[in-house]
Design a protein around this motif. Structure first.
Motif, PDB file in Angstrom:
ATOM      1  N   ASP A   7     -10.277  20.034 -10.182  1.00  0.00           N
ATOM      2  CA  ASP A   7     -10.968  18.897  -9.572  1.00  0.00           C
ATOM      3  C   ASP A   7     -11.308  17.840 -10.614  1.00  0.00           C
ATOM      4  O   ASP A   7     -11.227  16.637 -10.335  1.00  0.00           O
ATOM      5  CB  ASP A   7     -12.238  19.359  -8.850  1.00  0.00           C
ATOM      6  CG  ASP A   7     -11.923  20.225  -7.636  1.00  0.00           C
ATOM      7  OD1 ASP A   7     -10.888  19.971  -6.982  1.00  0.00           O
ATOM      8  OD2 ASP A   7     -12.700  21.149  -7.349  1.00  0.00           O
ATOM      9  N   ASP A   8     -11.667  18.273 -11.809  1.00  0.00           N
ATOM     10  CA  ASP A   8     -11.938  17.349 -12.912  1.00  0.00           C
ATOM     11  C   ASP A   8     -10.668  16.572 -13.259  1.00  0.00           C
ATOM     12  O   ASP A   8     -10.710  15.365 -13.496  1.00  0.00           O
ATOM     13  CB  ASP A   8     -12.452  18.116 -14.130  1.00  0.00           C
ATOM     14  CG  ASP A   8     -12.795  17.215 -15.297  1.00  0.00           C
ATOM     15  OD1 ASP A   8     -13.455  16.180 -15.075  1.00  0.00           O
ATOM     16  OD2 ASP A   8     -12.405  17.552 -16.436  1.00  0.00           O
ATOM     17  N   ALA A  15      -9.065   7.946 -11.819  1.00  0.00           N
ATOM     18  CA  ALA A  15      -9.757   6.824 -12.453  1.00  0.00           C
ATOM     19  C   ALA A  15      -8.832   6.007 -13.352  1.00  0.00           C
ATOM     20  O   ALA A  15      -9.182   4.898 -13.753  1.00  0.00           O
ATOM     21  CB  ALA A  15     -10.943   7.334 -13.264  1.00  0.00           C
ATOM     22  N   CYS A  16      -7.654   6.536 -13.679  1.00  0.00           N
ATOM     23  CA  CYS A  16      -6.711   5.820 -14.549  1.00  0.00           C
ATOM     24  C   CYS A  16      -5.955   4.783 -13.734  1.00  0.00           C
ATOM     25  O   CYS A  16      -5.642   5.002 -12.570  1.00  0.00           O
ATOM     26  CB  CYS A  16      -5.716   6.800 -15.172  1.00  0.00           C
ATOM     27  SG  CYS A  16      -6.474   8.007 -16.259  1.00  0.00           S
ATOM     28  N   ARG A  17      -5.639   3.681 -14.382  1.00  0.00           N
ATOM     29  CA  ARG A  17      -4.920   2.639 -13.654  1.00  0.00           C
ATOM     30  C   ARG A  17      -3.504   2.500 -14.193  1.00  0.00           C
ATOM     31  O   ARG A  17      -3.244   2.723 -15.370  1.00  0.00           O
ATOM     32  CB  ARG A  17      -5.654   1.310 -13.714  1.00  0.00           C
ATOM     33  CG  ARG A  17      -5.588   0.596 -15.046  1.00  0.00           C
ATOM     34  CD  ARG A  17      -6.229  -0.794 -14.961  1.00  0.00           C
ATOM     35  NE  ARG A  17      -5.988  -1.552 -16.162  1.00  0.00           N
ATOM     36  CZ  ARG A  17      -4.897  -2.273 -16.381  1.00  0.00           C
ATOM     37  NH1 ARG A  17      -3.968  -2.338 -15.481  1.00  0.00           N
ATOM     38  NH2 ARG A  17      -4.746  -2.937 -17.512  1.00  0.00           N
ATOM     39  N   LYS A  18      -2.611   2.129 -13.293  1.00  0.00           N
ATOM     40  CA  LYS A  18      -1.206   1.917 -13.653  1.00  0.00           C
ATOM     41  C   LYS A  18      -1.081   0.589 -14.376  1.00  0.00           C
ATOM     42  O   LYS A  18      -1.698  -0.398 -14.003  1.00  0.00           O
ATOM     43  CB  LYS A  18      -0.367   1.913 -12.368  1.00  0.00           C
ATOM     44  CG  LYS A  18       1.082   1.605 -12.553  1.00  0.00           C
ATOM     45  CD  LYS A  18       1.824   2.825 -13.027  1.00  0.00           C
ATOM     46  CE  LYS A  18       3.319   2.596 -13.008  1.00  0.00           C
ATOM     47  NZ  LYS A  18       3.854   2.007 -14.194  1.00  0.00           N
ATOM     48  N   LEU A  19      -0.289   0.567 -15.435  1.00  0.00           N
ATOM     49  CA  LEU A  19      -0.059  -0.662 -16.190  1.00  0.00           C
ATOM     50  C   LEU A  19       1.022  -1.496 -15.526  1.00  0.00           C
ATOM     51  O   LEU A  19       1.944  -0.952 -14.913  1.00  0.00           O
ATOM     52  CB  LEU A  19       0.389  -0.321 -17.617  1.00  0.00           C
ATOM     53  CG  LEU A  19      -0.559   0.477 -18.494  1.00  0.00           C
ATOM     54  CD1 LEU A  19       0.109   0.817 -19.810  1.00  0.00           C
ATOM     55  CD2 LEU A  19      -1.834  -0.297 -18.739  1.00  0.00           C
ATOM     56  N   GLN A  44      -2.046   7.992 -20.198  1.00  0.00           N
ATOM     57  CA  GLN A  44      -3.082   7.938 -19.167  1.00  0.00           C
ATOM     58  C   GLN A  44      -2.673   7.083 -17.970  1.00  0.00           C
ATOM     59  O   GLN A  44      -3.103   7.344 -16.851  1.00  0.00           O
ATOM     60  CB  GLN A  44      -4.387   7.440 -19.760  1.00  0.00           C
ATOM     61  CG  GLN A  44      -5.046   8.456 -20.640  1.00  0.00           C
ATOM     62  CD  GLN A  44      -6.365   7.982 -21.207  1.00  0.00           C
ATOM     63  OE1 GLN A  44      -6.887   6.944 -20.817  1.00  0.00           O
ATOM     64  NE2 GLN A  44      -6.905   8.742 -22.145  1.00  0.00           N
ATOM     65  N   SER A  45      -1.832   6.090 -18.188  1.00  0.00           N
ATOM     66  CA  SER A  45      -1.430   5.233 -17.067  1.00  0.00           C
ATOM     67  C   SER A  45      -0.540   5.984 -16.082  1.00  0.00           C
ATOM     68  O   SER A  45      -0.420   5.572 -14.930  1.00  0.00           O
ATOM     69  CB  SER A  45      -0.722   3.976 -17.575  1.00  0.00           C
ATOM     70  OG  SER A  45       0.564   4.278 -18.062  1.00  0.00           O
ATOM     71  N   MET A  49       0.433   9.729 -11.325  1.00  0.00           N
ATOM     72  CA  MET A  49       1.715  10.226 -10.831  1.00  0.00           C
ATOM     73  C   MET A  49       1.812  11.741 -11.011  1.00  0.00           C
ATOM     74  O   MET A  49       2.305  12.449 -10.131  1.00  0.00           O
ATOM     75  CB  MET A  49       2.869   9.528 -11.548  1.00  0.00           C
ATOM     76  CG  MET A  49       4.218   9.907 -11.035  1.00  0.00           C
ATOM     77  SD  MET A  49       5.495   8.956 -11.865  1.00  0.00           S
ATOM     78  CE  MET A  49       6.946   9.782 -11.247  1.00  0.00           C
ATOM     79  N   VAL A  50       1.319  12.221 -12.139  1.00  0.00           N
ATOM     80  CA  VAL A  50       1.304  13.669 -12.385  1.00  0.00           C
ATOM     81  C   VAL A  50       0.396  14.354 -11.361  1.00  0.00           C
ATOM     82  O   VAL A  50       0.751  15.394 -10.808  1.00  0.00           O
ATOM     83  CB  VAL A  50       0.844  13.968 -13.830  1.00  0.00           C
ATOM     84  CG1 VAL A  50       0.649  15.458 -14.046  1.00  0.00           C
ATOM     85  CG2 VAL A  50       1.839  13.401 -14.830  1.00  0.00           C
ATOM     86  N   ALA A  51      -0.754  13.773 -11.084  1.00  0.00           N
ATOM     87  CA  ALA A  51      -1.687  14.354 -10.113  1.00  0.00           C
ATOM     88  C   ALA A  51      -1.056  14.408  -8.724  1.00  0.00           C
ATOM     89  O   ALA A  51      -1.188  15.416  -8.020  1.00  0.00           O
ATOM     90  CB  ALA A  51      -2.984  13.559 -10.083  1.00  0.00           C
TER      91      ALA A  51
END
Length: 108
Positions: A7-8, A15-19, A44-45, A49-51
C-alpha cells in the motif's frame, strides 16, 4: 525509494508525476552527464506505470518481492535506454523489462 508495504508503494507511486517529453530529454541529458539525481527523477516518473502493471496481477502476487523485482527492472530499463533518440517509446522498453521481471519472480 524505499517501501514498507504494498500500500505504501501504491501511495508513493501515485504521488509521482509523469514527465513531458521535453522534461524527459532534459533529465536524460543530465543523467548522461553523470547526475545521479537525474536518474532518480526518470525512475520516479515511471513508477505509476510499474504500479499499474503490478495491480493487473492476481492479488496473491501483489507483494513487496514483486515490487522489488519490478523496481529493479525499471532501473535496468532506465540505464539501458537512450532517451535522447526518437526510436521507440521508453514505455515499450519498460513493458518488456516488466514482463521479464514478473516471469522471473513467478519462476523463482
Amino acid at each position: 525509494m524505499v517501501f514498507v508495504s504494498i500500500d505504501d508503494f501504491y501511495e508513493k507511486a501515485g504521488a509521482c508525476r509523469k514527465l513531458s517529453r521535453e522534461e524527459e530529454i532534459q533529465w536524460a541529458e543530465k543523467m548522461k552527464a553523470g547526475d545521479p539525481a537525474a536518474r532518480e527523477v526518470l525512475i520516479q516518473s515511471y513508477l505509476p506505470m510499474v504500479a499499474r502493471r503490478i495491480k493487473w496481477l492476481n492479488p496473491h502476487m501483489q507483494t513487496l518481492g514483486m515490487v522489488i523485482y519490478c523496481q529493479h527492472a525499471l532501473e535496468r530499463a532506465v540505464d539501458s535506454f537512450n532517451f535522447l533518440q526518437d526510436s521507440e517509446p521508453f514505455s515499450h522498453r519498460l513493458s518488456w523489462y516488466l514482463r521479464q521481471a514478473v516471469t522471473s519472480y513467478i519462476v523463482k
